[in-house]
Design a protein around this motif. Structure first.
Motif, PDB file in Angstrom:
ATOM      1  N   ALA A   1      -1.324   7.656  10.997  1.00 52.16           N
ATOM      2  CA  ALA A   1      -1.112   8.161   9.634  1.00 52.16           C
ATOM      3  C   ALA A   1      -1.578   7.167   8.582  1.00 52.16           C
ATOM      4  O   ALA A   1      -1.777   7.538   7.417  1.00 52.16           O
ATOM      5  CB  ALA A   1       0.366   8.470   9.415  1.00 52.16           C
ATOM      6  N   PHE A   2      -1.782   5.908   8.974  1.00 52.67           N
ATOM      7  CA  PHE A   2      -2.212   4.877   8.023  1.00 52.67           C
ATOM      8  C   PHE A   2      -3.731   4.725   7.976  1.00 52.67           C
ATOM      9  O   PHE A   2      -4.245   3.773   7.403  1.00 52.67           O
ATOM     10  CB  PHE A   2      -1.561   3.536   8.365  1.00 52.67           C
ATOM     11  N   GLU A   3      -4.442   5.672   8.568  1.00 53.10           N
ATOM     12  CA  GLU A   3      -5.906   5.614   8.451  1.00 53.10           C
ATOM     13  C   GLU A   3      -6.330   5.842   7.007  1.00 53.10           C
ATOM     14  O   GLU A   3      -7.308   5.258   6.537  1.00 53.10           O
ATOM     15  CB  GLU A   3      -6.540   6.660   9.371  1.00 53.10           C
ATOM     16  N   ALA A   4      -5.576   6.679   6.302  1.00 59.55           N
ATOM     17  CA  ALA A   4      -5.845   6.928   4.881  1.00 59.55           C
ATOM     18  C   ALA A   4      -4.673   6.375   4.071  1.00 59.55           C
ATOM     19  O   ALA A   4      -3.576   6.938   4.091  1.00 59.55           O
ATOM     20  CB  ALA A   4      -6.006   8.412   4.617  1.00 59.55           C
ATOM     21  N   ILE A   5      -4.907   5.255   3.403  1.00 61.89           N
ATOM     22  CA  ILE A   5      -3.875   4.632   2.578  1.00 61.89           C
ATOM     23  C   ILE A   5      -4.478   4.229   1.237  1.00 61.89           C
ATOM     24  O   ILE A   5      -5.701   4.185   1.075  1.00 61.89           O
ATOM     25  CB  ILE A   5      -3.247   3.402   3.262  1.00 61.89           C
TER      26      ILE A   5
ATOM     27  N   PHE B   1       0.833  -1.200   0.000  1.00 56.12           N
ATOM     28  CA  PHE B   1       0.000   0.000   0.000  1.00 56.12           C
ATOM     29  C   PHE B   1       0.869   1.251   0.000  1.00 56.12           C
ATOM     30  O   PHE B   1       2.056   1.222   0.356  1.00 56.12           O
ATOM     31  CB  PHE B   1      -0.968   0.003   1.191  1.00 56.12           C
ATOM     32  N   GLU B   2       0.256   2.353  -0.394  1.00 55.28           N
ATOM     33  CA  GLU B   2       0.883   3.676  -0.336  1.00 55.28           C
ATOM     34  C   GLU B   2       0.269   4.467   0.805  1.00 55.28           C
ATOM     35  O   GLU B   2      -0.891   4.254   1.171  1.00 55.28           O
ATOM     36  CB  GLU B   2       0.634   4.449  -1.639  1.00 55.28           C
ATOM     37  N   ALA B   3       1.057   5.376   1.343  1.00 57.12           N
ATOM     38  CA  ALA B   3       0.553   6.294   2.374  1.00 57.12           C
ATOM     39  C   ALA B   3       1.130   7.684   2.133  1.00 57.12           C
ATOM     40  O   ALA B   3       2.207   7.821   1.544  1.00 57.12           O
ATOM     41  CB  ALA B   3       0.932   5.798   3.765  1.00 57.12           C
ATOM     42  N   ARG B   4       0.404   8.683   2.580  1.00 56.88           N
ATOM     43  CA  ARG B   4       0.865  10.063   2.395  1.00 56.88           C
ATOM     44  C   ARG B   4       2.173  10.295   3.148  1.00 56.88           C
ATOM     45  O   ARG B   4       3.073  10.967   2.677  1.00 56.88           O
ATOM     46  CB  ARG B   4      -0.226  11.035   2.860  1.00 56.88           C
ATOM     47  N   GLU B   5       2.261   9.708   4.335  1.00 53.04           N
ATOM     48  CA  GLU B   5       3.476   9.832   5.151  1.00 53.04           C
ATOM     49  C   GLU B   5       4.418   8.682   4.831  1.00 53.04           C
ATOM     50  O   GLU B   5       3.985   7.533   4.697  1.00 53.04           O
ATOM     51  CB  GLU B   5       3.124   9.795   6.640  1.00 53.04           C
ATOM     52  N   HIS B   6       5.711   8.993   4.717  1.00 50.22           N
ATOM     53  CA  HIS B   6       6.697   7.935   4.493  1.00 50.22           C
ATOM     54  C   HIS B   6       7.709   7.943   5.631  1.00 50.22           C
ATOM     55  O   HIS B   6       8.476   8.891   5.790  1.00 50.22           O
ATOM     56  CB  HIS B   6       7.422   8.123   3.156  1.00 50.22           C
ATOM     57  N   PHE B   7       7.692   6.884   6.423  1.00 46.31           N
ATOM     58  CA  PHE B   7       8.599   6.755   7.555  1.00 46.31           C
ATOM     59  C   PHE B   7       9.765   5.873   7.131  1.00 46.31           C
ATOM     60  O   PHE B   7       9.744   4.650   7.314  1.00 46.31           O
ATOM     61  CB  PHE B   7       7.864   6.161   8.755  1.00 46.31           C
ATOM     62  N   ALA B   8      10.765   6.497   6.555  1.00 45.56           N
ATOM     63  CA  ALA B   8      11.859   5.755   5.914  1.00 45.56           C
ATOM     64  C   ALA B   8      12.612   4.864   6.890  1.00 45.56           C
ATOM     65  O   ALA B   8      13.152   3.826   6.494  1.00 45.56           O
ATOM     66  CB  ALA B   8      12.831   6.745   5.260  1.00 45.56           C
TER      67      ALA B   8
ATOM     68  N   VAL C   1      -9.438  -6.790   9.011  1.00 40.35           N
ATOM     69  CA  VAL C   1      -8.537  -6.947  10.159  1.00 40.35           C
ATOM     70  C   VAL C   1      -7.281  -6.084  10.034  1.00 40.35           C
ATOM     71  O   VAL C   1      -6.959  -5.294  10.922  1.00 40.35           O
ATOM     72  CB  VAL C   1      -8.145  -8.433  10.336  1.00 40.35           C
ATOM     73  N   ILE C   2      -6.567  -6.236   8.920  1.00 41.46           N
ATOM     74  CA  ILE C   2      -5.233  -5.627   8.829  1.00 41.46           C
ATOM     75  C   ILE C   2      -5.304  -4.104   8.776  1.00 41.46           C
ATOM     76  O   ILE C   2      -4.633  -3.412   9.555  1.00 41.46           O
ATOM     77  CB  ILE C   2      -4.472  -6.203   7.614  1.00 41.46           C
ATOM     78  N   TRP C   3      -6.100  -3.574   7.871  1.00 45.50           N
ATOM     79  CA  TRP C   3      -6.164  -2.122   7.730  1.00 45.50           C
ATOM     80  C   TRP C   3      -6.641  -1.433   9.008  1.00 45.50           C
ATOM     81  O   TRP C   3      -6.017  -0.470   9.474  1.00 45.50           O
ATOM     82  CB  TRP C   3      -7.044  -1.754   6.531  1.00 45.50           C
ATOM     83  N   PRO C   4      -7.728  -1.900   9.640  1.00 43.51           N
ATOM     84  CA  PRO C   4      -8.126  -1.254  10.904  1.00 43.51           C
ATOM     85  C   PRO C   4      -7.028  -1.323  11.977  1.00 43.51           C
ATOM     86  O   PRO C   4      -6.862  -0.376  12.753  1.00 43.51           O
ATOM     87  CB  PRO C   4      -9.369  -2.048  11.328  1.00 43.51           C
ATOM     88  N   THR C   5      -6.300  -2.427  12.017  1.00 42.52           N
ATOM     89  CA  THR C   5      -5.220  -2.560  12.999  1.00 42.52           C
ATOM     90  C   THR C   5      -4.106  -1.563  12.711  1.00 42.52           C
ATOM     91  O   THR C   5      -3.577  -0.914  13.624  1.00 42.52           O
ATOM     92  CB  THR C   5      -4.667  -3.991  12.996  1.00 42.52           C
ATOM     93  N   LEU C   6      -3.742  -1.423  11.436  1.00 41.76           N
ATOM     94  CA  LEU C   6      -2.712  -0.460  11.048  1.00 41.76           C
ATOM     95  C   LEU C   6      -3.131   0.962  11.423  1.00 41.76           C
ATOM     96  O   LEU C   6      -2.331   1.744  11.951  1.00 41.76           O
ATOM     97  CB  LEU C   6      -2.452  -0.536   9.545  1.00 41.76           C
ATOM     98  N   ALA C   7      -4.382   1.308  11.140  1.00 44.66           N
ATOM     99  CA  ALA C   7      -4.867   2.660  11.420  1.00 44.66           C
ATOM    100  C   ALA C   7      -4.853   2.954  12.915  1.00 44.66           C
ATOM    101  O   ALA C   7      -4.605   4.090  13.336  1.00 44.66           O
ATOM    102  CB  ALA C   7      -6.268   2.832  10.854  1.00 44.66           C
TER     103      ALA C   7
END
Length: 389
Positions: free
Chosen positions: A300-304, A233-240, A289-295
Motif C-alpha cells: 500500500a506504500f507504493e504510492a505515498i 509521509f502520507e498514504a491513502r491507507e491508514h493502518f492505525a 533506499v527507503i521508499w522502495p523498501t517500504l513499497a
C-alpha cells in the motif's frame, strides 16, 4: 570561581535524568547542569524517533528500558497530576530473513528471559496478524505485544526540566570549552563565556559531543556523531494499529497521527563521523533506499506523498554500539553516560538513577551497570548490542 559538588555536561534527557535522580536519592550537595543548546533545537533527545522497546540482545539493555517503562506507567505519581508524554503502546515488529533468524531467536530468548512480552511468529502468523504486510523473504518476526511503542520526547524532557527548577539545581546555558584535570582527578570546567566552575564530580552527558568532552580531560572515548534522517509521509491507507516495523534492511516505519514516519538504512561502516553542524535530511537515501523498501514490504506504500523531514545525530559508540556508563578507572570523579547509539532516550532515566546511586551510595542498587563500564573501552573489548536500529 564557583564550585559545585557535581557538574553535569549536557542538559538534555541523560543529563537531566542524572540531576533529577541525584536529588531523588537524597543528594544534598550543589549541582550544575550545563547545556549549550537550551532550546534543544539540535538535541538528539528532541530530534529522535522517540520510541521505547525491550527488543535488545543484551539483558542489561532490556533492564534499562524496563526501568523507563515502569516510569512511564507511574508518570503522574512521579511528576504530578496531568503529566503526559502521549505514550502509544503499539509495539515493535522486527523482521528477519533466513540469515537473521538465528540472531532473532537468540534475542527473543534473552527478551523473554527478562519477562518481556514478545512473540516470535512465522510468516503465516505474521500475515494473519498484519494483513497489510508482505512476508516475501521473511522467515520470522518478533512482535512486542506490550511494553513497547513511541512517545513525545520533548514532553518527557520538559517533565524532568520542570522538576529540576524546584530541586535547587543550577541550569546553566553555556558551552564547555575546556576540562581541567590534575593527575587522577578532574577539577573543573571553563565555559565559553569565560566562567570557571570547580567540580567535585564531573558527569559527561554530552550526547554526540561526548567524545570531544572526554578528550578535553585527556580521556579517549570512541563516541562520535552519526546523522540519522527521519521522513514524514502520507498514504491513502491508514493502518492505525501498525507497530513500529523494522525491515531486515534496517528501514523502519510507524504511524504518526494521520501520517507515517520512516528512516533507517544508513551505512555507518562507511559514513564516519558526521559534521556536527549538518542537520540536512538525506533525501537521496529516502528516494533510493527507503521508499522502495517500504513499497516492497507494505504494498500500500507504493504510492505515498512525502512531507517534511529532519535530521539529528546519534552519539555513536564505534567500539560496540553500546553505552559507556560509570566512572573512569583511573580518573574516578569523571563519570560517563555516553555512546547509547540510538537508544539513549529510552534508557536515560535508568542511567540517571544508576549514576545517582553510584554517587550517593557508592554502588549501583537498582540496575547494575558495571558491564557497561569504561574498562572494556580501555581494553578494546567490545560488548556488542546486536539489535541496533
Amino acid at each position: 570561581m564557583t564550585g559545585y559538588d557535581v557538574v553535569i555536561i549536557g542538559g538534555a534527557i541523560v543529563g537531566s535524568s542524572v540531576a533529577y535522580f541525584l536529588r531523588r536519592e537524597g543528594f544534598s550537595g550543589s549541582i550544575a547542569l550545563i547545556e549549550r543548546d537550551p532550546n534543544f533545537t539540535h538535541a538528539a533527545t528532541t530530534l529522535s524517533c522517540a520510541s521505547i522497546r525491550q527488543q535488545f540482545s543484551i539483558p542489561e539493555n532490556i533492564r534499562l528500558s524496563q526501568f523507563t517503562l515502569a516510569l512511564f506507567r507511574r508518570l503522574q505519581d512521579e511528576f504530578g497530576t496531568g503529566s503526559d508524554i502521549a505514550f502509544h503502546e503499539k509495539g515493535y515488529l522486527i523482521l528477519a530473513g533466513e540469515q537473521g533468524l538465528p540472531i532473532l531467536q537468540q534475542n527473543h530468548a534473552a527478551q523473554t528471559g527478562e519477562g518481556a512480552d514478545i512473540l516470535l511468529e512465522n510468516p503465516e502468523e505474521l500475515q494473519k496478524r498484519f494483513a497489510w504486510l508482505s512476508t516475501e523473504g521473511i522467515t520470522a518476526g518478533a512482535y512486542g505485544r506490550s511494553g513497547e511503542g513511541w512517545f513525545d520526547a520533548h514532553a518527557l524532557l520538559m517533565l524532568f526540566r520542570k522538576a529540576l527548577r524546584t530541586m535547587n539545581v543550577d541550569l546553566i546555558a553555556a558551552d564547555v570549552v575546556s576540562v581541567e584535570r590534575e593527575g587522577s582527578r578532574v577539577t573543573g570546567v571553563t565555559l565559553d563565556d569565560g566562567r570557571k566552575l570547580a567540580a567535585g564530580t564531573l558527569v559527561n552527558a554530552a550526547g554526540p559531543n561526548a567524545g570531544n568532552v572526554a578528550a578535553m580531560a585527556g580521556i579517549p572515548l570512541p563516541v562520535e556523531p552519526r546523522k540519522r534522517s527521519v521522513f514524514v509521509f502520507e498514504a491513502r491507507e491508514h493502518f492505525a494499529y501498525m507497530p513500529l516495523l523494522v525491515d531486515p534492511s534496517g528501514v523502519y516505519v510507524r504511524p504518526e497521527g494521520a501520517m507515517y514516519i520512516t528512516g533507517g538504512a544508513e551505512d555507518y561502516g562507511a559514513d564516519g563521523p558526521a559534521d556536527p553542524t549538518d542537520f540536512e535530511p538525506d533525501w537521496a537515501l529516502f528516494e533510493d533506499v527507503i521508499w522502495p523498501t517500504l513499497a516492497h514490504r507494505i504494498p500500500a506504500f507504493e504510492a505515498i506523498k512525502p512531507g517534511r523531514a529532519w535530521a539529528g545525530h546519534y552519539d555513536y559508540n564505534t567500539l560496540d554500539q553500546n553505552a559507556v556508563i560509570g566512572p573512569h578507572p583511573e580518573v574516578a570523579n569523571f563519570l560517563f553516560a555516553n555512546g547509547f547509539s540510538g537508544h539513549g532516550l529510552q534508557q536515560a532515566p535508568a542511567v540517571g538513577k544508576a549514576l545517582a546511586e553510584l554517587v550517593v551510595h557508592g554502588a549501583y542498587r537498582s540496575i547494575d551497570c558495571s558491564t557497561f563500564g569504561y574498562e572494556r573501552v580501555a581494553e578494546g573489548r567490545a560488548f556488542r548490542e546486536l539489535n541496533v536500529i
